[in-house]
Write an enzyme that holds these catalytic residues in place. Structure first.
Site, PDB file in Angstrom:
ATOM      1  N   ASP B  61       0.850  -1.180   0.000  1.00  0.00           N
ATOM      2  CA  ASP B  61       0.000   0.000   0.000  1.00  0.00           C
ATOM      3  C   ASP B  61       0.890   1.236   0.000  1.00  0.00           C
ATOM      4  OD1 ASP B  61      -2.375   1.467   0.272  1.00  0.00           O
ATOM      5  OD2 ASP B  61      -1.919   1.763   2.382  1.00  0.00           O
ATOM      6  N   THR B  94      -3.196   5.290  -3.897  1.00  0.00           N
ATOM      7  CA  THR B  94      -2.131   6.031  -3.230  1.00  0.00           C
ATOM      8  C   THR B  94      -0.804   5.842  -3.940  1.00  0.00           C
ATOM      9  OG1 THR B  94      -1.910   4.144  -1.769  1.00  0.00           O
ATOM     10  CG2 THR B  94      -3.166   5.986  -0.969  1.00  0.00           C
ATOM     11  N   THR B  95      -0.612   4.693  -4.577  1.00  0.00           N
ATOM     12  CA  THR B  95       0.629   4.494  -5.312  1.00  0.00           C
ATOM     13  C   THR B  95       0.565   5.234  -6.649  1.00  0.00           C
ATOM     14  OG1 THR B  95       0.618   2.290  -4.381  1.00  0.00           O
ATOM     15  CG2 THR B  95       2.256   2.746  -6.055  1.00  0.00           C
ATOM     16  N   ASP B 387      -8.870  -0.342   1.992  1.00  0.00           N
ATOM     17  CA  ASP B 387      -8.843   0.334   0.693  1.00  0.00           C
ATOM     18  C   ASP B 387     -10.108   0.024  -0.078  1.00  0.00           C
ATOM     19  OD1 ASP B 387      -6.418   1.294   1.287  1.00  0.00           O
ATOM     20  OD2 ASP B 387      -5.335   0.392  -0.394  1.00  0.00           O
TER      21      ASP B 387
END
Lengths: 535, 527
Positions: B61, B94-95, B387
């Site tokens: 994550d 988020t990446t 997530d």
């Protein structure tokens, strides 16, 4: 250094431990000071104007600030040099007084210092230089008064105000939505302005930010936003036609200020005390209920027991509300802040049309909106943005825009931006210079040159040929005797600032010139720098 | 004359090109760090904390990785910040947001190298981002009206999100869990009512969704283990000794006998309190604070199940679920709302005993029990599920859906490329660069899966040249495939947030031409 001796031949100690102190005197001192001042202004020079760059500042704790607001940069810069600190002060006082033009004032001061160095090298006495600068600043300020335009706006026609705020915002990172932000700023100022007295109390405008969403979601709320939630999770999240009791006393048993002790030595005392305690809580809640409050806002916390009683009696409450926010709520809702339960009466309650709790994002952030207040004199600008730095920078930008709008309401004169006012002043000072006999003439000419450096920096930052552009604009101003010609930073094809709608406030500009001159005079007058040795 | 010391000791200043290089390099280093975790075949990272115990986290994550890094480079901190915000706001992507911002800066570096002013690049990027967003808006699907289709959309989104995580083996199982949980919320984004309990042991497949509520507590000794038609009083009150709250009160006695008397009075007081509580007609009492042995015994005598030390979240959730209110005073039993549930029983998961409330009044809340081989697996599973839940709850509100597998990036890149061709001036270079940065995302996905990225992306591009193509990268077969057939979807809200925050961050870093670092604050050396 000459030593004074007393009658026994012992030297008077004028400066204690003078060997260990470093000392600069005369021309050296002035030159060192000038160099320091110029170095500070050089840092800010690239931040000037709509195409100015930002600075990234890392604080001692490793937090990052990205900004191009002059005052903020200087404040966070950790300057150690004394003269550097003076420049920081200069920018700060412009920020306090006017709120905008904090970069410009430092750039101007730097240019003046650079010019004065040349004059000093020619052997002109610093005081004469300072006097020359003083005369010219007066000429420039008078000239600004002459070329200033009055412009009309009213509560219904706010377009001119919006245009001016847009000029301020265009140099910030938020210029993507400068139009909407400018409108927000103007509307909020108009909401709190006292047009009769031409005064605006900026304290009534609260700027609140929350990370998340996008810049376009920034909104103006006619009311108050408090970063708090209801004290009990099960209290109603929305209250219509709220009657608000604003308390600064805690829902707790009284704590007399004088030192005292209640001794419990018998079982009876233990029980009476307990009964009293329970009654106390009950009375407090009942009191609020009796006067007809439907919402309690408290500066202090309250006990679980009180919390439940409130919940039980269907009286929503908010705890730990800050003093400033409490005051704002009181102003907005027309309520009175009540310091003691005994003084709570129906008249002292504030009124608001709608109080609601709103949740954001996936985390548990909640905020309390107090809207449709009885007296809508307090407003909140609620900023959303991609990250913390963005929010902080937007806050600063909004603050600048608010200040500009306020200044315009105080004094509706404007001058043209984009360096037009500086160029025009420079021409005026230049022509006036010839009338002064004596050494001051040189100083006045130097002042005119220094004024040119602001538009020069603007042109440089916009990627134009600085000297070429400046001389062209100057020639145009003289030829057409048009004070609206400035540097075309945005490449729109015209350098008439009136057409581009680039305005600045008259008082802001005047203040810049006066403050910069004052600081330069102060620096020039220093001829001896005594600093303690490094320890 | 040079100024010797303008700043304090150790404060440093970097200007112009050097400052820009420093921030580019920092930002790109961060982007490269998380780059390999992107996509369904992305790799994980092991993070070892420097704190006591050197605890280890295994994750892919982006936000979690970046949060745990100690970074000194200011530009890198900006990227970490946007990743954090992405996590808070939409929960997923988020990446991607960091990788995209990194790619934007990488392209910008080349442009700056060929003498294009940062401000020009910024205005180009802005136009491009705007155009890309519109391109996405044109192609979104919205199935809100059709409940069945909407549900299948949600399933697809959940599966796509989970496929890049540790749960990918059982993604269907977990996607179903997540969708069921979110559907129960009925449109609210309040994820608090979904409780996740982690219990080591068993396999990930044994994880289940429970419609009731599970409290990770033990039932007091000698109290009933099973209650039907329970009336529950949820409270937050001191059940040890009730302190006297009046300020300055203290006990002052002169003989042992008096101490005993006061102790007796205290006990009496507690007994009274317990009596009052019992008087509510309850058979289950849950308190946030400690319950001492004495009142516990009283409760046991009355046949009431007393649970102590439920943490605040547990209490709030329980109150929400059972429809009771959290009480702190007990003088008016008639007006306190009690919670109800059909059955309370003690259940065993693995080796631990838990309390299970089933048949609760409010159907919103539910509990997901995660099982797994080790704590690391469980932690990572929780993050992944979180997530998925975030994305789903956001999608329920904004039901617009896109295809996944690099499809949105290709659509955006195509639109941006067209814009570049139409735009006169230097800006067009920046716009072109933007589309290159967008294509870098499918390229990275393919690279991470060990595929021939150049070949695949070129094929993809050709495919997208046709109108209304659904082509994306099919990582499983290693070829270009139809994303709508493969059932790979993403939420529009996530993609939009990625696009806008990445552009914003890149813009912010590009605008910087000077970095001033203050001297680090001296800390006391405690070693």
């Amino acid at each position: 250094m000459a030593l004074a001796f007393d009658e026994y031949g012992r030297p008077f100690i004028i400066l204690r431990e003078q060997e260990s102190k470093s000392r600069l005197r005369g021309l050296d001192a002035q030159k060192a000071n000038i160099a320091a001042g110029v170095a500070v202004s050089r840092i800010l020079r690239t931040s000037l104007g709509p195409k100015g760059m930002d600075k990234m500042l890392q604080s001692p704790d490793g937090d990052i600030t990205i900004t191009n607001d002059g005052a903020t940069i200087l404040e966070q810069m950790d300057v150690d040099n004394q003269i550097g600190k003076l420049m920081v002060e200069l920018s700060r006082s412009q920020d306090y007084e006017i709120g905008d033009g904090t970069t410009g004032v430092v750039v101007l001061a730097g240019a003046l210092l650079q010019q004065s160095e040349k004059l000093l090298e020619r052997g002109i006495h610093p005081i004469r230089v300072a006097e020359g600068f003083e005369i010219s600043s007066r000429i420039a300020v008078d000239h600004l008064e002459k070329i200033a335009h009055k412009f009309d706006f009213s509560a219904t026609n706010i377009e001119p105000l919006v245009q001016t705020c847009m000029t301020t915002l265009s140099s910030k990172i938020v210029n993507r939505c400068k139009r909407s932000l400018a409108e927000i700023a103007v509307k909020s100022v108009m909401a709190v302005a006292d047009l009769e007295r031409k005064d605006v109390n900026l304290d009534l405008i609260k700027v609140e930010g929350k990370v998340g969403g996008k810049l376009e979601d920034t909104e103006l709320i006619y009311g108050i936003v408090v970063d708090k939630d209801m004290s009990h999770p099960q209290m109603p999240k929305q209250i219509e036609d709220a009657k608000i009791a604003i308390l600064t006393c805690p829902f707790e048993p009284p704590k007399p200020k004088t030192k005292h002790k209640v001794d419990i030595d018998t079982v009876e005392k233990f029980q009476t005390l307990r009964k009293q305690e329970q009654k106390y809580f009950d009375d407090m809640v009942q009191r609020c209920k009796d006067v007809g409050a439907t919402l309690v806002i408290c500066q202090w916390g309250f006990d679980d027991e009180a919390n439940h009683l409130l919940m039980h009696r269907n009286l929503p409450a908010v705890r730990w509300v800050g003093g400033v926010e409490l005051e704002l709520i009181a102003i907005a809702t027309g309520g009175r802040i009540v310091p003691r339960f005994q003084e709570l009466t129906t008249e002292k309650l504030g009124k608001a049309g709608l109080v609601r709790e709103k949740a954001f994002g996936t985390t548990k952030d909640r905020m309390l909106y107090i809207e449709h207040c009885a007296n809508s004199k307090a407003v909140t600008v609620f900023i959303r943005g991609g990250n913390k730095m963005m929010i902080e920078e937007t806050k600063r930008s909004i603050h600048d825009a608010l200040c500009v709008a306020r200044n315009l309401i105080r004094n509706n004169s404007i001058v043209y931006g984009g360096g037009a006012a500086e160029i025009s002043c420079s021409i005026a000072v230049e022509t006036a210079a010839d009338k002064y006999p004596g050494v001051e003439q040189y100083a006045i000419r130097a002042f005119a040159d220094a004024l040119d450096s602001v538009p020069m920096a603007l042109a440089e930052n916009s990627g134009l040929q600085p000297i070429e552009t400046l001389s062209a604009v100057k020639a145009q101003q003289i030829k057409e005797s048009n004070h609206c010609c400035g540097i075309d930073c945005n490449d729109t094809g015209t350098n008439n600032m009136r057409e581009q709608n680039v305005f600045e406030t008259l008082i802001g500009k005047q203040q810049q010139i006066l403050l910069a001159t004052q600081v330069v005079k102060m620096i020039l007058k220093i001829d001896d720098v005594i600093s303690p040795a490094d320890y | 004359m040079a100024v010797e010391k303008l700043f304090k000791d150790e404060a440093t200043e970097e200007k112009g090109e050097r400052a820009r290089m420093a921030s580019f390099v920092g930002a790109m280093a961060i982007a490269d760090l998380v780059k390999t975790t992107l996509g369904p075949k992305g790799m994980d990272k092991i993070l070892q904390s420097t704190g006591r115990g050197h605890s280890v986290t295994v994750t892919n994550d982006g936000a979690t990785i970046l949060k745990s890094l100690h970074i000194d480079n200011p530009a890198a901190k900006v990227l970490i910040d946007i990743s954090k915000v992405q996590d808070d706001e939409v929960g997923d992507g988020t990446t991607s947001v960091v990788v995209l911002a990194g790619e934007l800066l990488r392209e910008a570096e080349k442009l700056v190298g060929s003498k294009i002013h940062p401000m020009t690049i910024i205005s180009g990027y802005r136009m491009a981002a705007d155009c890309a967003r519109r391109a996405l808006l044109d192609r979104v699907k919205d199935n809100k009206d059709d409940a069945d289709k909407f549900r299948s959309d949600l399933m697809r989104i959940a599966m796509t999100t989970l496929s890049s995580k540790i749960l990918s083996q059982d993604k269907e199982h977990f996607a179903k869990l997540a969708v069921d949980a979110v559907m129960r919320l009925k449109g609210s984004t309040n994820l608090e009512s979904i409780q996740i309990i982690k219990k080591a042991g068993g396999s990930l497949k044994d994880s289940f969704l429970d419609e009731g509520f599970i409290l990770d507590k033990k039932i007091g000794l000698g109290q009933p283990k099973r209650i039907e038609n329970a009336n529950i009083l949820v409270a937050n009150t001191a059940m040890d000794t009730d302190k006297v709250k009046i300020y300055g009160a203290r006990v002052r006695v002169d003989s042992m006998a008096k101490v005993a008397q006061i102790e007796g009075a205290e006990k009496e007081k507690m007994r009274e309190k317990v009596q009052k509580i019992i008087g509510h007609g309850i058979n289950c009492f849950v308190n946030r604070q400690l319950i001492y042995n004495f009142p516990e015994e009283l409760f046991a005598d009355a046949g009431i199940l007393a649970i102590e030390h439920a943490d605040f979240d547990g209490i709030e959730r329980l109150a929400l679920v059972t429809g009771g209110e959290i009480a702190s005073t007990f003088d008016n039993p008639e007006s306190v709302k009690l919670g109800h549930c059909k059955l309370i029983e003690e259940i065993m998961i693995g080796e631990d005993k838990l309390i299970h409330f089933s048949g609760v009044e409010m159907g919103q809340a539910c509990t997901i029990v995660l099982r797994g081989a080790s704590f690391h697996v469980l932690d990572e599973a929780e993050r992944s599920l979180h997530d998925a839940l975030c994305v789903l709850s956001q999608t329920v509100n904004d039901s617009r859906v896109l295809l996944g597998g690099g499809w949105p990036e290709m659509v955006m890149a195509k639109a941006v490329d067209e814009l570049a061709r139409k735009t006169p001036g230097k800006k067009s270079h920046a716009i072109e660069a933007f589309s290159r940065a967008l294509i870098a995302i499918p390229t990275t996905i393919a690279d991470n899966a060990g595929l021939d990225s150049a070949e695949l992306v070129a094929q993809l591009r050709a495919e997208h040249h046709k109108e209304d193509s659904n082509a994306g990268i099919d990582v499983i077969t290693g070829s270009v495939g139809d994303m709508s057939e493969l059932g790979i979807s993403e939420a529009f809200k996530v993609k939009q947030a990625v696009l806008l925050s990445a552009t914003e961050a890149a813009e912010m870093i590009l605008r910087v031409d000077e970095i001033i670092t203050c001297a680090p604050r001296r800390r006391e050396d405690r070693m």
